[in-house]
Scaffold this motif. Structure first.
Motif, PDB file in Angstrom:
ATOM      1  N   ALA A 182     -13.834  28.701  24.941  1.00 23.60           N
ATOM      2  CA  ALA A 182     -12.722  27.866  25.391  1.00 23.60           C
ATOM      3  C   ALA A 182     -13.327  26.356  26.542  1.00 23.60           C
ATOM      4  CB  ALA A 182     -11.498  28.241  26.109  1.00 23.60           C
ATOM      5  N   ILE A 183     -13.215  25.289  26.014  1.00 22.00           N
ATOM      6  CA  ILE A 183     -13.293  23.827  27.417  1.00 22.00           C
ATOM      7  C   ILE A 183     -12.029  23.697  27.616  1.00 22.00           C
ATOM      8  CG2 ILE A 183     -13.311  21.829  27.065  1.00 22.00           C
ATOM      9  CD1 ILE A 183     -15.486  22.181  24.217  1.00 22.00           C
ATOM     10  N   VAL A 184     -12.583  24.484  29.145  1.00 26.38           N
ATOM     11  CA  VAL A 184     -11.633  24.048  30.625  1.00 26.38           C
ATOM     12  C   VAL A 184     -11.062  22.397  31.462  1.00 26.38           C
ATOM     13  CG1 VAL A 184     -10.092  24.976  32.423  1.00 26.38           C
ATOM     14  CG2 VAL A 184     -11.487  26.058  30.620  1.00 26.38           C
ATOM     15  N   HIS A 185     -10.436  21.111  31.334  1.00 28.53           N
ATOM     16  CA  HIS A 185     -11.378  20.506  31.560  1.00 28.53           C
ATOM     17  C   HIS A 185      -9.138  20.479  32.472  1.00 28.53           C
ATOM     18  CE1 HIS A 185     -11.601  16.422  32.636  1.00 28.53           C
ATOM     19  NE2 HIS A 185     -12.620  16.217  31.330  1.00 28.53           N
ATOM     20  N   SER A 186      -9.826  19.255  33.302  1.00 31.13           N
ATOM     21  CA  SER A 186      -8.378  18.932  34.113  1.00 31.13           C
ATOM     22  C   SER A 186      -7.715  17.505  33.638  1.00 31.13           C
ATOM     23  CB  SER A 186      -8.610  19.070  35.388  1.00 31.13           C
ATOM     24  OG  SER A 186      -8.899  20.195  36.273  1.00 31.13           O
ATOM     25  N   PHE A 187      -8.084  16.616  33.418  1.00 30.87           N
ATOM     26  CA  PHE A 187      -8.032  15.573  33.103  1.00 30.87           C
ATOM     27  C   PHE A 187      -9.226  14.580  32.013  1.00 30.87           C
ATOM     28  CE2 PHE A 187      -7.890  16.057  37.709  1.00 30.87           C
ATOM     29  CZ  PHE A 187      -6.333  15.874  37.646  1.00 30.87           C
ATOM     30  N   PRO A 188      -8.507  15.599  30.656  1.00 36.37           N
ATOM     31  CA  PRO A 188      -9.344  15.012  29.644  1.00 36.37           C
ATOM     32  C   PRO A 188      -9.057  13.650  28.913  1.00 36.37           C
ATOM     33  CG  PRO A 188      -7.772  16.456  28.901  1.00 36.37           C
ATOM     34  CD  PRO A 188      -7.691  16.043  30.051  1.00 36.37           C
ATOM     35  N   ASP A 189      -8.412  12.756  29.751  1.00 36.68           N
ATOM     36  CA  ASP A 189      -7.930  11.768  28.826  1.00 36.68           C
ATOM     37  C   ASP A 189      -9.182  11.040  28.115  1.00 36.68           C
ATOM     38  OD1 ASP A 189      -5.265  12.733  28.707  1.00 36.68           O
ATOM     39  OD2 ASP A 189      -4.611  11.266  30.180  1.00 36.68           O
ATOM     40  N   LYS A 190      -9.562  10.388  29.164  1.00 38.43           N
ATOM     41  CA  LYS A 190     -11.129   9.862  29.072  1.00 38.43           C
ATOM     42  C   LYS A 190     -12.252  10.679  28.631  1.00 38.43           C
ATOM     43  CE  LYS A 190     -10.683   7.418  33.767  1.00 38.43           C
ATOM     44  NZ  LYS A 190     -11.750   6.614  34.902  1.00 38.43           N
ATOM     45  N   LEU A 191     -12.463  11.685  28.526  1.00 36.45           N
ATOM     46  CA  LEU A 191     -13.655  12.421  27.398  1.00 36.45           C
ATOM     47  C   LEU A 191     -12.774  12.767  25.844  1.00 36.45           C
ATOM     48  CD1 LEU A 191     -15.651  14.202  26.460  1.00 36.45           C
ATOM     49  CD2 LEU A 191     -14.022  15.936  27.503  1.00 36.45           C
ATOM     50  N   ILE A 192     -11.288  12.261  25.117  1.00 38.27           N
ATOM     51  CA  ILE A 192     -11.358  12.173  24.320  1.00 38.27           C
ATOM     52  C   ILE A 192     -11.153  10.935  23.939  1.00 38.27           C
ATOM     53  CG2 ILE A 192      -8.462  12.671  23.342  1.00 38.27           C
ATOM     54  CD1 ILE A 192      -8.604  14.971  25.132  1.00 38.27           C
ATOM     55  N   THR A 193     -11.514   9.936  24.765  1.00 38.30           N
ATOM     56  CA  THR A 193     -11.093   8.124  23.874  1.00 38.30           C
ATOM     57  C   THR A 193     -12.564   8.483  24.250  1.00 38.30           C
ATOM     58  OG1 THR A 193      -9.177   7.370  25.466  1.00 38.30           O
ATOM     59  CG2 THR A 193     -11.030   5.941  25.271  1.00 38.30           C
ATOM     60  N   ALA A 194     -13.409   8.968  24.524  1.00 34.33           N
ATOM     61  CA  ALA A 194     -14.877   8.515  23.988  1.00 34.33           C
ATOM     62  C   ALA A 194     -15.413   8.935  23.138  1.00 34.33           C
ATOM     63  CB  ALA A 194     -16.093   8.692  24.953  1.00 34.33           C
ATOM     64  N   LEU A 195     -14.877  10.653  22.676  1.00 41.06           N
ATOM     65  CA  LEU A 195     -15.373  11.634  21.239  1.00 41.06           C
ATOM     66  C   LEU A 195     -14.033  10.851  20.517  1.00 41.06           C
ATOM     67  CD1 LEU A 195     -14.923  14.709  22.934  1.00 41.06           C
ATOM     68  CD2 LEU A 195     -16.824  13.851  22.119  1.00 41.06           C
ATOM     69  N   HIS A 196     -13.191  10.668  20.322  1.00 45.80           N
ATOM     70  CA  HIS A 196     -11.990   9.702  19.543  1.00 45.80           C
ATOM     71  C   HIS A 196     -13.301   8.445  18.896  1.00 45.80           C
ATOM     72  CE1 HIS A 196      -8.941   8.293  17.206  1.00 45.80           C
ATOM     73  NE2 HIS A 196      -8.617   9.168  17.424  1.00 45.80           N
ATOM     74  N   SER A 197     -13.605   7.338  19.265  1.00 40.58           N
ATOM     75  CA  SER A 197     -14.790   6.132  18.665  1.00 40.58           C
ATOM     76  C   SER A 197     -15.668   7.390  18.128  1.00 40.58           C
ATOM     77  CB  SER A 197     -15.091   5.248  20.050  1.00 40.58           C
ATOM     78  OG  SER A 197     -15.873   4.736  19.823  1.00 40.58           O
ATOM     79  N   GLU A 198     -16.397   7.832  18.908  1.00 38.77           N
ATOM     80  CA  GLU A 198     -17.333   8.466  17.448  1.00 38.77           C
ATOM     81  C   GLU A 198     -16.480   9.865  16.341  1.00 38.77           C
ATOM     82  OE1 GLU A 198     -20.473   8.895  17.190  1.00 38.77           O
ATOM     83  OE2 GLU A 198     -20.543   7.691  19.360  1.00 38.77           O
ATOM     84  N   TYR A 199     -15.672   9.979  16.392  1.00 36.12           N
ATOM     85  CA  TYR A 199     -14.281  10.514  15.232  1.00 36.12           C
ATOM     86  C   TYR A 199     -14.715   9.110  14.082  1.00 36.12           C
ATOM     87  CZ  TYR A 199     -10.354  12.684  12.675  1.00 36.12           C
ATOM     88  OH  TYR A 199      -9.592  12.903  12.412  1.00 36.12           O
ATOM     89  N   GLU A 200     -13.872   7.956  14.298  1.00 32.26           N
ATOM     90  CA  GLU A 200     -13.448   7.186  13.742  1.00 32.26           C
ATOM     91  C   GLU A 200     -14.130   6.760  12.748  1.00 32.26           C
ATOM     92  OE1 GLU A 200     -12.193   4.175  16.927  1.00 32.26           O
ATOM     93  OE2 GLU A 200      -9.718   4.925  16.351  1.00 32.26           O
ATOM     94  N   GLY A 201     -15.874   6.244  13.613  1.00 31.27           N
ATOM     95  CA  GLY A 201     -17.769   6.500  13.062  1.00 31.27           C
ATOM     96  C   GLY A 201     -17.430   7.859  11.688  1.00 31.27           C
ATOM     97  N   LEU A 202     -17.498   8.584  11.942  1.00 32.64           N
ATOM     98  CA  LEU A 202     -17.613   9.615  11.857  1.00 32.64           C
ATOM     99  C   LEU A 202     -17.047   9.404  10.161  1.00 32.64           C
ATOM    100  CD1 LEU A 202     -18.676  12.102  10.515  1.00 32.64           C
ATOM    101  CD2 LEU A 202     -16.849  13.619  11.545  1.00 32.64           C
ATOM    102  N   CYS A 203     -15.450   9.119  10.483  1.00 34.03           N
ATOM    103  CA  CYS A 203     -14.023   8.900   9.328  1.00 34.03           C
ATOM    104  C   CYS A 203     -14.413   7.309   8.521  1.00 34.03           C
ATOM    105  CB  CYS A 203     -13.017   8.695   9.665  1.00 34.03           C
ATOM    106  SG  CYS A 203     -12.093  10.194  10.920  1.00 34.03           S
ATOM    107  N   ASN A 204     -15.098   6.861   8.999  1.00 38.10           N
ATOM    108  CA  ASN A 204     -16.005   5.243   8.378  1.00 38.10           C
ATOM    109  C   ASN A 204     -16.622   5.920   7.940  1.00 38.10           C
ATOM    110  OD1 ASN A 204     -14.103   3.875   8.981  1.00 38.10           O
ATOM    111  ND2 ASN A 204     -14.922   3.369  10.908  1.00 38.10           N
ATOM    112  N   ALA A 205     -18.058   7.030   8.305  1.00 37.08           N
ATOM    113  CA  ALA A 205     -19.221   6.671   7.482  1.00 37.08           C
ATOM    114  C   ALA A 205     -19.117   7.844   6.249  1.00 37.08           C
ATOM    115  CB  ALA A 205     -19.694   7.740   8.370  1.00 37.08           C
ATOM    116  N   LEU A 206     -17.877   8.516   5.726  1.00 41.86           N
ATOM    117  CA  LEU A 206     -17.336   9.400   5.315  1.00 41.86           C
ATOM    118  C   LEU A 206     -16.499   8.359   4.355  1.00 41.86           C
ATOM    119  CD1 LEU A 206     -16.955  12.965   6.703  1.00 41.86           C
ATOM    120  CD2 LEU A 206     -19.250  12.442   5.909  1.00 41.86           C
ATOM    121  N   LYS A 207     -16.273   7.524   4.928  1.00 40.13           N
ATOM    122  CA  LYS A 207     -15.226   6.836   3.815  1.00 40.13           C
ATOM    123  C   LYS A 207     -14.413   7.827   3.232  1.00 40.13           C
ATOM    124  CE  LYS A 207     -19.367   3.419   1.984  1.00 40.13           C
ATOM    125  NZ  LYS A 207     -20.021   3.068   0.925  1.00 40.13           N
ATOM    126  N   LYS A 208     -13.632   8.244   3.971  1.00 42.54           N
ATOM    127  CA  LYS A 208     -12.059   9.569   4.578  1.00 42.54           C
ATOM    128  C   LYS A 208     -11.148   8.478   5.482  1.00 42.54           C
ATOM    129  CE  LYS A 208     -15.041  13.715   2.292  1.00 42.54           C
ATOM    130  NZ  LYS A 208     -15.427  14.622   3.019  1.00 42.54           N
TER     131      LYS A 208
END
Length: 221
Positions: free
Chosen positions: A29-55
């Motif tokens: 488990a990952i434990v975090h009190s205020f994960p919003d900024k972290l999730i936003t940063a990770l989401h940018s990479e997620y969008e990049g992955l979707c584009n790279a895989l063209k899915k």
């Protein structure tokens, strides 16, 4: 004072010891009190992955067993984001299924009870007294046969646990990151791509120290 936190949990392996290809069962488990900024940063990479895989995003998630040469850079970028974010910690509970002292569950119902027991032990060992946590766990189907405990009963035995929610990991990036950290931690194979990912996770573990990356590998008496 009470410190509210979120706990993003995933499991790796199976408690079916007939499957000799799998050596470990683990929850992490990952434990975090205020994960919003972290999730936003990770989401940018997620969008990049979707584009790279063209899915479409409905068909893509970060998962240790799914990493490929093409997707690896996005996984590694996520690890860099985690390394540079100081406010999360990771904890895990490992069971060696080949340990002769391990008493394997006899059926799916007993496996489910073990799963809940291991989550309870993980949380009891790693949550701080002042924390009050909402557990967000990857969905695992509960046996239909009664009697059995539900994952929703965990707050009754873990005082720091506020509430529990099971989710499809596809929709929750920090559950996906828990999968990547956990899968990398138990990996012992020879695949070069997965090995690279496991090596980078090991570097994070060494960099942040045991207080933020706590592995509990059970030794049965």
């Amino acid at each position: 004072m009470i410190k509210p936190t979120f706990c993003f949990l995933d499991e790796s392996g199976t408690l079916n010891v007939q499957n000799r290809a799998v050596r470990y069962f683990a929850v992490g488990a990952i434990v975090h009190s205020f994960p919003d900024k972290l999730i936003t940063a990770l989401h940018s990479e997620y969008e990049g992955l979707c584009n790279a895989l063209k899915k479409d995003s409905s068909r893509v998630e970060f998962k240790f067993t799914s990493v490929t040469q093409k997707s690896l850079p996005y996984y590694l970028n996520c690890l860099k984001i985690l390394l540079n974010e100081p406010n999360w910690r990771f904890c895990s509970f490992f069971v060696d299924l080949n340990d002769v002292k391990f008493q394997a569950p006899k059926d799916y119902l007993e496996s489910w009870e073990c799963y809940l027991r291991y989550i309870k032990m993980l949380l009891q060992k790693n949550l701080k007294a002042e924390e009050k946590t909402t557990l967000i766990a990857d969905y695992l189907r509960q046996p239909k046969k009664a009697p059995t405990h539900s994952i929703s009963t965990l707050p009754a035995v873990v005082p720091q646990l506020w509430d529990v929610l099971q989710v499809d990991s596809h929709g929750v990036l920090l559950v996906q990151m828990a999968d990547v950290l956990l899968g990398s931690s138990v990996y012992k194979g020879s695949d070069k791509i997965k090995g690279r990912l496991a090596t980078e996770v090991q570097k994070i573990r060494l960099a942040v120290g045991n207080s933020r990356f706590n592995e509990w590998r059970v030794k049965w008496r």
